[in-house]
Design a protein around this motif. Structure first.
Motif, PDB file in Angstrom:
ATOM      1  N   SER A  20     -16.141  37.017  58.116  1.00 37.41           N
ATOM      2  CA  SER A  20     -15.639  36.668  56.690  1.00 37.41           C
ATOM      3  C   SER A  20     -15.295  35.173  56.622  1.00 37.41           C
ATOM      4  O   SER A  20     -15.447  34.483  55.350  1.00 37.41           O
ATOM      5  N   ARG A  21     -15.054  34.440  57.661  1.00 44.07           N
ATOM      6  CA  ARG A  21     -15.003  32.950  57.774  1.00 44.07           C
ATOM      7  C   ARG A  21     -16.101  32.432  57.343  1.00 44.07           C
ATOM      8  O   ARG A  21     -16.077  31.259  56.621  1.00 44.07           O
ATOM      9  N   LEU A  22     -17.323  32.782  57.996  1.00 46.20           N
ATOM     10  CA  LEU A  22     -18.437  32.210  57.772  1.00 46.20           C
ATOM     11  C   LEU A  22     -18.753  32.272  56.244  1.00 46.20           C
ATOM     12  O   LEU A  22     -19.081  31.139  55.528  1.00 46.20           O
ATOM     13  N   ARG A  23     -18.456  33.510  55.708  1.00 47.83           N
ATOM     14  CA  ARG A  23     -18.636  33.494  54.279  1.00 47.83           C
ATOM     15  C   ARG A  23     -18.113  32.741  53.370  1.00 47.83           C
ATOM     16  O   ARG A  23     -18.181  32.074  52.580  1.00 47.83           O
ATOM     17  N   GLU A  24     -16.657  32.724  53.943  1.00 46.52           N
ATOM     18  CA  GLU A  24     -15.815  31.977  53.082  1.00 46.52           C
ATOM     19  C   GLU A  24     -16.129  30.533  53.017  1.00 46.52           C
ATOM     20  O   GLU A  24     -16.078  29.822  51.973  1.00 46.52           O
ATOM     21  N   SER A  25     -16.771  29.766  54.443  1.00 43.45           N
ATOM     22  CA  SER A  25     -17.164  28.521  54.481  1.00 43.45           C
ATOM     23  C   SER A  25     -18.432  28.319  53.717  1.00 43.45           C
ATOM     24  O   SER A  25     -18.458  27.211  52.901  1.00 43.45           O
ATOM     25  N   PHE A  26     -19.143  29.319  53.484  1.00 42.25           N
ATOM     26  CA  PHE A  26     -20.411  29.227  52.704  1.00 42.25           C
ATOM     27  C   PHE A  26     -20.288  29.183  51.128  1.00 42.25           C
ATOM     28  O   PHE A  26     -20.629  28.405  50.390  1.00 42.25           O
ATOM     29  N   ARG A  27     -19.091  29.983  50.924  1.00 43.02           N
ATOM     30  CA  ARG A  27     -18.675  29.862  49.429  1.00 43.02           C
ATOM     31  C   ARG A  27     -18.085  28.442  49.098  1.00 43.02           C
ATOM     32  O   ARG A  27     -18.106  27.913  47.938  1.00 43.02           O
ATOM     33  N   HIS A  28     -17.367  27.979  50.084  1.00 44.97           N
ATOM     34  CA  HIS A  28     -16.670  26.739  50.079  1.00 44.97           C
ATOM     35  C   HIS A  28     -17.619  25.470  49.686  1.00 44.97           C
ATOM     36  O   HIS A  28     -17.583  24.649  48.870  1.00 44.97           O
TER      37      HIS A  28
END
Lengths: 281, 265
Positions: free
Chosen positions: A22-30
């Motif tokens: 979910s952190r990866l997804r988070e940073s992608f969204r970022h």
């Protein structure tokens, strides 16, 4: 009693596989807006050049630059390495000297009073203007000519920041050392140097960018045929702008890589620093 | 013989700040004070009464203008060189780059304790302040009260004979503060250290101390000394004890007497 609940959530909790995904997804969204903007920018560039029929030698289309980049890679990549070697050499030389002088200046008050005004004055002069002179001194194809320019360029920000870090120490932290009857050497190792690290690393990051700029620009004044700056200025003189742009991409990539390496070192050296703390919600 | 029973002997100490007739400020005037082994002495007074300055003079962080301080029969300077002092400031002043355990070990490293001894002492001290499980944490991961407990552990790590505390709980909220006072008494009861404690809180001084030294301002001097003979160990019930209120009143009246004398001048 104070309990563990008083604590900011610790890192361990964030390293579970699910949390990591979910952190990866988070940073992608970022980063998504930046990626989209970059793509849109390139598309707009392509369209504008085609629409207004801008001549290729003035502003080549991104697609042309990309093709040229691939074709020229066997030339510009080694050229980039050559220039990076100059930048790195100068960086190490300049930072090393900067730190040495900073230690002396922080240690002996009189050295500081005599030296700092000059350091600040020289720091605000355009050092890159020295490039032709250095070419003369060391020989135009000698990498040392470029390294010395880079060294002078990075010397001052590193020195001034290091002096600041070594001397701007919290009074109470110093008094604590005094209450232990600590020697000046112990104060240096246990307090001044750790205190200076954040200052020094921010100077290193500035110096990394400066060193790449310094190496390339000083090559504009002449240098080895293998150098990236020489390549750029020659291609530009021949109106080969797609080639020049390709070389600039290499320069960009190497500058960014250098910067990222420093970030990693910083993270390893001072994981305790404010800027690297996990942000609790 | 009497000298032997004194840990700190303050003799005719004055302190003046600033130069010139009009800018000179007399911070302390003719202070005389004896502190005995195992005592818990609070320096209490309004801000500007020089209580922190006096503590700093005892700790050899500032020289007195005139007079002298003897600690364990030596000059304050020599006592500092002999590492007789543990100090706790208003801010915990932990080093950001050291873990909690490494912070406690800081004085031990400076004093060249062997590594095994350092580890063992740090562990003991953290057990004493009940922060064992946080030894690997960094200071910024702890609350203010926990940080101050680490700073107390650090001050006691090398077993100094004298603990100097400069408003150590001043930056904490009232609830944490009362809990920390209990903690401090518990920790102190397990050491042989003599404590000098600077505060401007009357209940804090009365609750903690075996003796309260009341100071008055402009210039700073000793207005009175009040023995606090409340039984130990003291706990939260002590604050509800009638004797506690009597002592509070006694200290308060001493302070007010001084104020009245000041304004009469």
């Amino acid at each position: 009693m104070t309990s563990a609940a008083d604590l900011i959530p610790s890192l361990e909790g964030e390293l579970l596989p699910g949390a990591r995904r979910s952190r990866l997804r988070e940073s992608f969204r970022h980063y998504l807006p930046a990626i989209v903007l970059f793509g849109l920018g390139l598309a707009a560039w392509e369209v504008v050049v085609a629409l207004f029929q801008i001549e290729g030698f003035l502003l080549p289309r991104p697609s042309v630059i990309a093709l040229t980049f691939v074709r020229e890679l066997s030339v510009i990549f080694p050229a980039g390495l050559f220039t990076m070697r100059e930048a790195l050499g100068g960086f190490v030389l300049g930072c090393g000297l900067g730190l040495l002088v900073a230690f002396a200046t922080a240690r002996w008050q009189t050295a500081s009073e005599g030296f700092m005004p000059f350091a600040i004055a020289i720091n605000s002069t355009p050092i890159i203007a020295l490039a032709p002179i250095m070419n003369n001194w060391f020989g135009i194809t000698n990498p040392l000519a470029k390294m010395s320019i880079v060294a002078v360029l990075v010397f001052f920000p590193v020195m001034i920041n290091a002096v600041r870090g070594l001397t701007q120490v919290d009074d109470a932290a110093l008094e604590l050392m005094r209450s232990y009857a600590a020697s000046e050497t112990e104060v240096l190792w246990n307090l001044r140097i750790p205190n200076a690290l954040p200052f020094v690393f921010s100077a290193f990051k500035v110096a990394a960018t400066l060193s790449v700029i310094g190496a390339i620009v000083s090559e504009y004044f002449g240098g080895s045929r293998e150098a990236l700056g020489v390549y750029i200025s020659q291609q530009a003189a021949l109106f080969h702008f797609a080639e020049a742009w390709s070389a600039i991409i290499i320069a960009c990539a190497m500058g960014i890589l250098f910067y990222l390496c420093l970030l990693l070192v910083e993270r390893a050296v001072m994981p305790w620093h404010v800027s690297l703390r996990p942000t609790g919600d | 013989m009497a000298e032997k029973q004194t840990v700190v002997a303050i003799r005719n100490v004055t302190k003046t700040f600033g130069e010139g007739q009009d800018r000179r400020v007399q911070a302390l005037e003719n202070i005389n004070l004896d502190i005995h082994p195992g005592e818990f002495v609070s320096l209490l007074g309004p801000s500007g009464c020089g209580k922190s300055t006096l503590l700093r003079i005892v700790g050899d962080l500032t020289p007195p203008s005139t007079g002298a301080v003897q600690v364990n029969g030596k000059s304050a300077h020599q006592a500092r060189r002999d590492r007789d002092y543990g100090m706790v400031f208003q801010q915990a002043t932990l080093y950001d780059w050291r873990t909690v355990s490494k912070n406690v070990q800081l004085p031990l490293e400076v004093m060249d304790y062997p590594r095994a001894k350092r580890d063992q002492r740090a562990q003991e001290m953290l057990r004493l302040v009940q922060l064992e499980e946080f030894s690997r944490h960094f200071p910024w991961q702890l609350s203010g009260g926990m940080q101050q407990r680490v700073s107390i552990a650090r001050a006691l790590a090398f077993e100094p004979s004298l603990l100097l505390m400069d408003e150590p709980f001043g930056a904490l909220d009232e609830m944490t503060r009362e809990r920390m006072q209990l903690e401090l008494l518990r920790i102190w009861s397990q050491t042989t250290a003599t404590v000098i404690f600077v505060t401007h809180s009357i209940p804090e001084a009365v609750f903690l101390s075996s003796r309260v030294v009341v100071m008055s301002a402009r210039p700073g001097r000793v207005a009175g000394e009040i023995e606090i003979d409340l039984p130990r160990p003291r706990d939260f019930k002590t604050r509800e004890h009638p004797r506690f209120f009597e002592k509070l009143t006694e200290v308060r009246e001493c302070l007010h007497r001084e104020e009245a004398r000041d304004s009469a001048k």
